[in-house]
Design a protein around this motif. Structure first.
Motif, PDB file in Angstrom:
ATOM      1  N   UNK A 168       0.829  -1.205   0.000  1.00  0.00           N
ATOM      2  CA  UNK A 168       0.000   0.000   0.000  1.00  0.00           C
ATOM      3  C   UNK A 168       0.866   1.259   0.000  1.00  0.00           C
ATOM      4  N   UNK A 169       0.420   2.265  -0.740  1.00  0.00           N
ATOM      5  CA  UNK A 169       1.075   3.575  -0.726  1.00  0.00           C
ATOM      6  C   UNK A 169       0.348   4.430   0.294  1.00  0.00           C
ATOM      7  N   UNK A 170       1.053   4.861   1.322  1.00  0.00           N
ATOM      8  CA  UNK A 170       0.454   5.605   2.428  1.00  0.00           C
ATOM      9  C   UNK A 170       0.625   7.114   2.184  1.00  0.00           C
ATOM     10  N   UNK A 171      -0.499   7.827   2.167  1.00  0.00           N
ATOM     11  CA  UNK A 171      -0.503   9.232   1.758  1.00  0.00           C
ATOM     12  C   UNK A 171      -0.982  10.143   2.885  1.00  0.00           C
ATOM     13  N   UNK A 172      -0.348  11.306   2.981  1.00  0.00           N
ATOM     14  CA  UNK A 172      -0.812  12.388   3.845  1.00  0.00           C
ATOM     15  C   UNK A 172      -1.287  13.529   2.959  1.00  0.00           C
ATOM     16  N   UNK A 173      -2.441  14.106   3.295  1.00  0.00           N
ATOM     17  CA  UNK A 173      -2.976  15.252   2.556  1.00  0.00           C
ATOM     18  C   UNK A 173      -2.978  16.459   3.484  1.00  0.00           C
ATOM     19  N   UNK A 174      -2.384  17.560   3.035  1.00  0.00           N
ATOM     20  CA  UNK A 174      -2.375  18.788   3.833  1.00  0.00           C
ATOM     21  C   UNK A 174      -2.986  19.921   3.018  1.00  0.00           C
ATOM     22  N   UNK A 175      -4.135  20.427   3.494  1.00  0.00           N
ATOM     23  CA  UNK A 175      -4.828  21.530   2.837  1.00  0.00           C
ATOM     24  C   UNK A 175      -5.739  22.161   3.883  1.00  0.00           C
ATOM     25  N   UNK A 176      -5.837  23.490   3.885  1.00  0.00           N
ATOM     26  CA  UNK A 176      -6.665  24.137   4.896  1.00  0.00           C
ATOM     27  C   UNK A 176      -8.161  24.069   4.565  1.00  0.00           C
ATOM     28  N   UNK A 177      -8.519  23.592   3.367  1.00  0.00           N
ATOM     29  CA  UNK A 177      -9.925  23.458   2.997  1.00  0.00           C
ATOM     30  C   UNK A 177     -10.391  22.019   3.202  1.00  0.00           C
ATOM     31  N   UNK A 178     -11.365  21.838   4.095  1.00  0.00           N
ATOM     32  CA  UNK A 178     -11.863  20.504   4.432  1.00  0.00           C
ATOM     33  C   UNK A 178     -12.415  19.781   3.206  1.00  0.00           C
ATOM     34  N   UNK A 179     -13.172  20.496   2.369  1.00  0.00           N
ATOM     35  CA  UNK A 179     -13.759  19.872   1.193  1.00  0.00           C
ATOM     36  C   UNK A 179     -12.695  19.434   0.195  1.00  0.00           C
ATOM     37  N   UNK A 180     -11.634  20.214   0.075  1.00  0.00           N
ATOM     38  CA  UNK A 180     -10.548  19.839  -0.828  1.00  0.00           C
ATOM     39  C   UNK A 180      -9.884  18.552  -0.354  1.00  0.00           C
TER      40      UNK A 180
ATOM     41  N   UNK B 282      -8.488   7.094  -2.780  1.00  0.00           N
ATOM     42  CA  UNK B 282      -8.878   5.803  -2.217  1.00  0.00           C
ATOM     43  C   UNK B 282      -9.744   4.984  -3.167  1.00  0.00           C
ATOM     44  N   UNK B 283      -9.983   5.487  -4.380  1.00  0.00           N
ATOM     45  CA  UNK B 283     -10.563   4.664  -5.437  1.00  0.00           C
ATOM     46  C   UNK B 283      -9.544   3.656  -5.946  1.00  0.00           C
ATOM     47  N   UNK B 284      -8.268   3.952  -5.688  1.00  0.00           N
ATOM     48  CA  UNK B 284      -7.195   3.040  -6.074  1.00  0.00           C
ATOM     49  C   UNK B 284      -6.958   2.078  -4.907  1.00  0.00           C
ATOM     50  N   UNK B 285      -7.080   0.790  -5.123  1.00  0.00           N
ATOM     51  CA  UNK B 285      -6.939  -0.182  -4.025  1.00  0.00           C
ATOM     52  C   UNK B 285      -5.549  -0.245  -3.407  1.00  0.00           C
ATOM     53  N   UNK B 286      -4.570   0.356  -4.075  1.00  0.00           N
ATOM     54  CA  UNK B 286      -3.204   0.297  -3.550  1.00  0.00           C
ATOM     55  C   UNK B 286      -2.778   1.600  -2.878  1.00  0.00           C
ATOM     56  N   UNK B 287      -3.726   2.533  -2.716  1.00  0.00           N
ATOM     57  CA  UNK B 287      -3.426   3.807  -2.059  1.00  0.00           C
ATOM     58  C   UNK B 287      -4.338   3.974  -0.853  1.00  0.00           C
ATOM     59  N   UNK B 288      -3.774   4.382   0.269  1.00  0.00           N
ATOM     60  CA  UNK B 288      -4.569   4.684   1.446  1.00  0.00           C
ATOM     61  C   UNK B 288      -4.136   6.012   2.047  1.00  0.00           C
ATOM     62  N   UNK B 289      -5.099   6.827   2.438  1.00  0.00           N
ATOM     63  CA  UNK B 289      -4.793   8.105   3.088  1.00  0.00           C
ATOM     64  C   UNK B 289      -4.726   7.853   4.591  1.00  0.00           C
ATOM     65  N   UNK B 290      -3.551   8.017   5.179  1.00  0.00           N
ATOM     66  CA  UNK B 290      -3.354   7.690   6.590  1.00  0.00           C
ATOM     67  C   UNK B 290      -3.480   8.905   7.496  1.00  0.00           C
ATOM     68  N   UNK B 291      -3.446  10.117   6.906  1.00  0.00           N
ATOM     69  CA  UNK B 291      -3.540  11.312   7.738  1.00  0.00           C
ATOM     70  C   UNK B 291      -3.942  12.521   6.909  1.00  0.00           C
ATOM     71  N   UNK B 292      -4.622  13.471   7.572  1.00  0.00           N
ATOM     72  CA  UNK B 292      -4.989  14.747   6.955  1.00  0.00           C
ATOM     73  C   UNK B 292      -4.545  15.869   7.875  1.00  0.00           C
ATOM     74  N   UNK B 293      -4.029  16.936   7.282  1.00  0.00           N
ATOM     75  CA  UNK B 293      -3.575  18.087   8.053  1.00  0.00           C
ATOM     76  C   UNK B 293      -4.194  19.354   7.484  1.00  0.00           C
ATOM     77  N   UNK B 294      -4.443  20.322   8.357  1.00  0.00           N
ATOM     78  CA  UNK B 294      -5.041  21.586   7.914  1.00  0.00           C
ATOM     79  C   UNK B 294      -4.018  22.699   7.787  1.00  0.00           C
ATOM     80  N   UNK B 295      -2.777  22.435   8.198  1.00  0.00           N
ATOM     81  CA  UNK B 295      -1.715  23.432   8.030  1.00  0.00           C
ATOM     82  C   UNK B 295      -0.361  22.735   7.968  1.00  0.00           C
TER      83      UNK B 295
END
Length: 213
Positions: A1-13, A22-35
């Motif tokens: 699995x490819x573990x991804x962090x997303x950082x963006x101050x917009x919740x919807x983004x 996460x439509x890709x079975x080999x990618x998982x988002x493990x964390x989200x950051x707002x700054x």
């Protein structure tokens, strides 16, 4: 699995990017950051492979965060701003690539996959400007030639193909090497060239006259 962090101050983004990835079975988002500050903390906490960072965020922007984590993970700057100055800054601090937020879903997935392999990603609409700007800048190539003096003949061949934009698999096919061997060579080449990533190494290859372009 490819573990991804997303950082963006917009919740919807963040939610939209998570849904796409996460439509890709080999990618998982493990964390989200707002700054940016939170992005650094979560990267250190989780085993992240790829960090998608917005350029402009309150509490520490993406460029500052990238500077702190690029040695640990592959960083892709994701933003609505396509100015050359942001691209140059992102690459300078060690980012693997730069994408605009209107990147089509499949291209975003492909970019994450490439970043996880350590390959450079630049949105097509900004690549041409970046290259043109670099080629027009005064540069006699002496610094680049000094740097490649430290490389073995095999490492120079690998660097030449990196400079021509080939992936690890493609380099392996041309040089009759296993992909893992190519990756090992690149991991030795980067510190010798004082480069943080393949994009910077490709520029050195061009300046030193190794590439055909």
């Amino acid at each position: 699995m490819i573990r991804v962090l997303i950082a963006d101050d917009e919740t919807l983004m963040r939610a939209g990017i998570r849904l796409i990835l996460e439509n890709d079975p080999e990618i998982t988002v493990v964390a989200e950051a707002s700054d940016g500050r939170q992005a650094v903390e979560l990267t250190l906490k989780h085993a992240v492979d790829v960090a998608l960072l917005d350029i402009r965020m309150p509490g520490g922007d993406g460029l500052k965060a990238a500077e702190q984590i690029a040695s640990r993970v592959s960083v892709v700057m994701l933003t609505t701003f396509g100015e050359d100055s942001y691209v140059a800054q992102a690459l300078k601090v060690g980012a693997t690539g730069f994408l605009l937020k209107d990147t089509p879903p499949q291209e975003l997935i492909n970019a994450v996959r490439k970043a996880a392999r350590g390959e450079p990603i630049l949105a097509p609409q900004i690549t041409k400007r970046l290259i043109e700007k670099h080629l027009l800048a005064p540069n006699d190539g002496s610094d680049a030639r000094r740097k490649i003096d430290a490389l073995t003949d095999t490492e120079r061949n690998v660097l030449r193909l990196v400079g021509e934009g080939l992936s690890n698999t493609e380099i392996g096919e041309q040089l009759f090497m296993a992909t893992g061997t190519v990756k090992a060579h690149i991991s030795r080449i980067l510190p010798k060239l004082e480069c943080a990533n393949r994009v910077q190494a490709a520029i050195v290859a061009h300046d030193a006259g190794l590439t055909r372009s």
